[in-house]
Design a protein around this motif. Sequence first.
Motif, PDB file in Angstrom:
ATOM      1  N   UNK A  34      12.913  14.325  52.371  1.00  0.00           N
ATOM      2  CA  UNK A  34      14.131  13.885  51.701  1.00  0.00           C
ATOM      3  C   UNK A  34      15.120  15.049  51.663  1.00  0.00           C
ATOM      4  N   UNK A  35      16.303  14.794  51.128  1.00  0.00           N
ATOM      5  CA  UNK A  35      17.360  15.802  51.083  1.00  0.00           C
ATOM      6  C   UNK A  35      17.929  15.888  49.685  1.00  0.00           C
ATOM      7  N   UNK A  36      18.195  17.098  49.234  1.00  0.00           N
ATOM      8  CA  UNK A  36      18.939  17.324  47.999  1.00  0.00           C
ATOM      9  C   UNK A  36      20.387  17.525  48.407  1.00  0.00           C
ATOM     10  N   UNK A  37      21.270  16.714  47.848  1.00  0.00           N
ATOM     11  CA  UNK A  37      22.676  16.709  48.241  1.00  0.00           C
ATOM     12  C   UNK A  37      23.539  17.108  47.046  1.00  0.00           C
ATOM     13  N   UNK A  38      24.380  18.095  47.269  1.00  0.00           N
ATOM     14  CA  UNK A  38      25.386  18.456  46.282  1.00  0.00           C
ATOM     15  C   UNK A  38      26.642  17.671  46.643  1.00  0.00           C
ATOM     16  N   UNK A  39      26.995  16.723  45.773  1.00  0.00           N
ATOM     17  CA  UNK A  39      28.213  15.936  45.953  1.00  0.00           C
ATOM     18  C   UNK A  39      29.197  16.329  44.855  1.00  0.00           C
ATOM     19  N   UNK A  59      24.962  16.604  33.105  1.00  0.00           N
ATOM     20  CA  UNK A  59      23.583  16.543  32.606  1.00  0.00           C
ATOM     21  C   UNK A  59      22.799  17.817  32.902  1.00  0.00           C
ATOM     22  N   UNK A  60      23.311  18.649  33.808  1.00  0.00           N
ATOM     23  CA  UNK A  60      22.592  19.844  34.253  1.00  0.00           C
ATOM     24  C   UNK A  60      22.870  21.011  33.313  1.00  0.00           C
ATOM     25  N   UNK A  61      21.810  21.645  32.854  1.00  0.00           N
ATOM     26  CA  UNK A  61      21.922  22.846  32.030  1.00  0.00           C
ATOM     27  C   UNK A  61      21.891  24.100  32.891  1.00  0.00           C
ATOM     28  N   UNK A  62      20.949  24.121  33.850  1.00  0.00           N
ATOM     29  CA  UNK A  62      20.704  25.373  34.570  1.00  0.00           C
ATOM     30  C   UNK A  62      19.930  25.070  35.857  1.00  0.00           C
ATOM     31  N   UNK A  98      24.906  27.989  45.941  1.00  0.00           N
ATOM     32  CA  UNK A  98      26.251  28.416  45.532  1.00  0.00           C
ATOM     33  C   UNK A  98      27.124  27.216  45.182  1.00  0.00           C
ATOM     34  N   UNK A  99      27.071  26.181  46.000  1.00  0.00           N
ATOM     35  CA  UNK A  99      27.900  25.003  45.745  1.00  0.00           C
ATOM     36  C   UNK A  99      27.383  24.251  44.523  1.00  0.00           C
ATOM     37  N   UNK A 100      26.074  24.186  44.352  1.00  0.00           N
ATOM     38  CA  UNK A 100      25.503  23.550  43.168  1.00  0.00           C
ATOM     39  C   UNK A 100      25.985  24.268  41.907  1.00  0.00           C
ATOM     40  N   UNK A 101      25.916  25.573  41.905  1.00  0.00           N
ATOM     41  CA  UNK A 101      26.366  26.354  40.746  1.00  0.00           C
ATOM     42  C   UNK A 101      27.846  26.078  40.453  1.00  0.00           C
ATOM     43  N   UNK A 102      28.660  26.040  41.491  1.00  0.00           N
ATOM     44  CA  UNK A 102      30.090  25.785  41.319  1.00  0.00           C
ATOM     45  C   UNK A 102      30.326  24.410  40.706  1.00  0.00           C
ATOM     46  N   UNK A 103      29.579  23.407  41.132  1.00  0.00           N
ATOM     47  CA  UNK A 103      29.765  22.052  40.597  1.00  0.00           C
ATOM     48  C   UNK A 103      29.365  21.982  39.125  1.00  0.00           C
ATOM     49  N   UNK A 104      28.258  22.634  38.755  1.00  0.00           N
ATOM     50  CA  UNK A 104      27.861  22.646  37.341  1.00  0.00           C
ATOM     51  C   UNK A 104      28.943  23.334  36.521  1.00  0.00           C
ATOM     52  N   UNK A 105      29.383  24.507  36.993  1.00  0.00           N
ATOM     53  CA  UNK A 105      30.410  25.252  36.262  1.00  0.00           C
ATOM     54  C   UNK A 105      31.708  24.463  36.153  1.00  0.00           C
ATOM     55  N   UNK A 106      32.031  23.684  37.166  1.00  0.00           N
ATOM     56  CA  UNK A 106      33.279  22.922  37.126  1.00  0.00           C
ATOM     57  C   UNK A 106      33.259  21.830  36.061  1.00  0.00           C
ATOM     58  N   UNK A 107      32.079  21.432  35.616  1.00  0.00           N
ATOM     59  CA  UNK A 107      32.005  20.411  34.565  1.00  0.00           C
ATOM     60  C   UNK A 107      32.184  21.009  33.171  1.00  0.00           C
TER      61      UNK A 107
END
Length: 169
Positions: A34-39, A59-62, A98-107
Amino acid sequence: MILGRRHPRMPKGVTARLDRRDQPLAAAELTDGSWAVVAAGALVVVGAGGVQDRHPWHEVEHGSWDGDAREFTVTWVDGRVSPLVLTTADDEVADFTAVLRERVQSSVVHTESMDTPGGAFVRVNIRRDEAGQLFSQLTAQGALRGDAAERELIDDLERRARAAVGLAT
């Protein structure tokens, strides 16, 4: 010449199973195929059978990477929910993380925090959900006493955080 990011190429059968709103910004292949996708709006786990998990960023803390085990662990704001452990097929996850971190921070729009007299650490995040709506989210590390004085301190902290972004207090 400007070079774009290198994205792993997901199989068309997997990509076709993504909802239109979940077009990949970054992706990592997992050991089970399967694939983990950062959208833009969520972390999505998708395989040949379809979407297995979908978690909006608020919903993501860390997230944390263990290179030895090739595991990326996602913890949730709701500490009662078990972490999501993604075991990647390879170590090429720099773009994904890096993109995952950016998306969490953007929320996260605004943060206020304090230590309570009882020793717990309380944080109020003002976050943006997928629809763009702002809301307050309280988290605590350590035991709360639960008395009226502590509740008033926490309520005041939340009022300050909400007022800072123009939300009703």
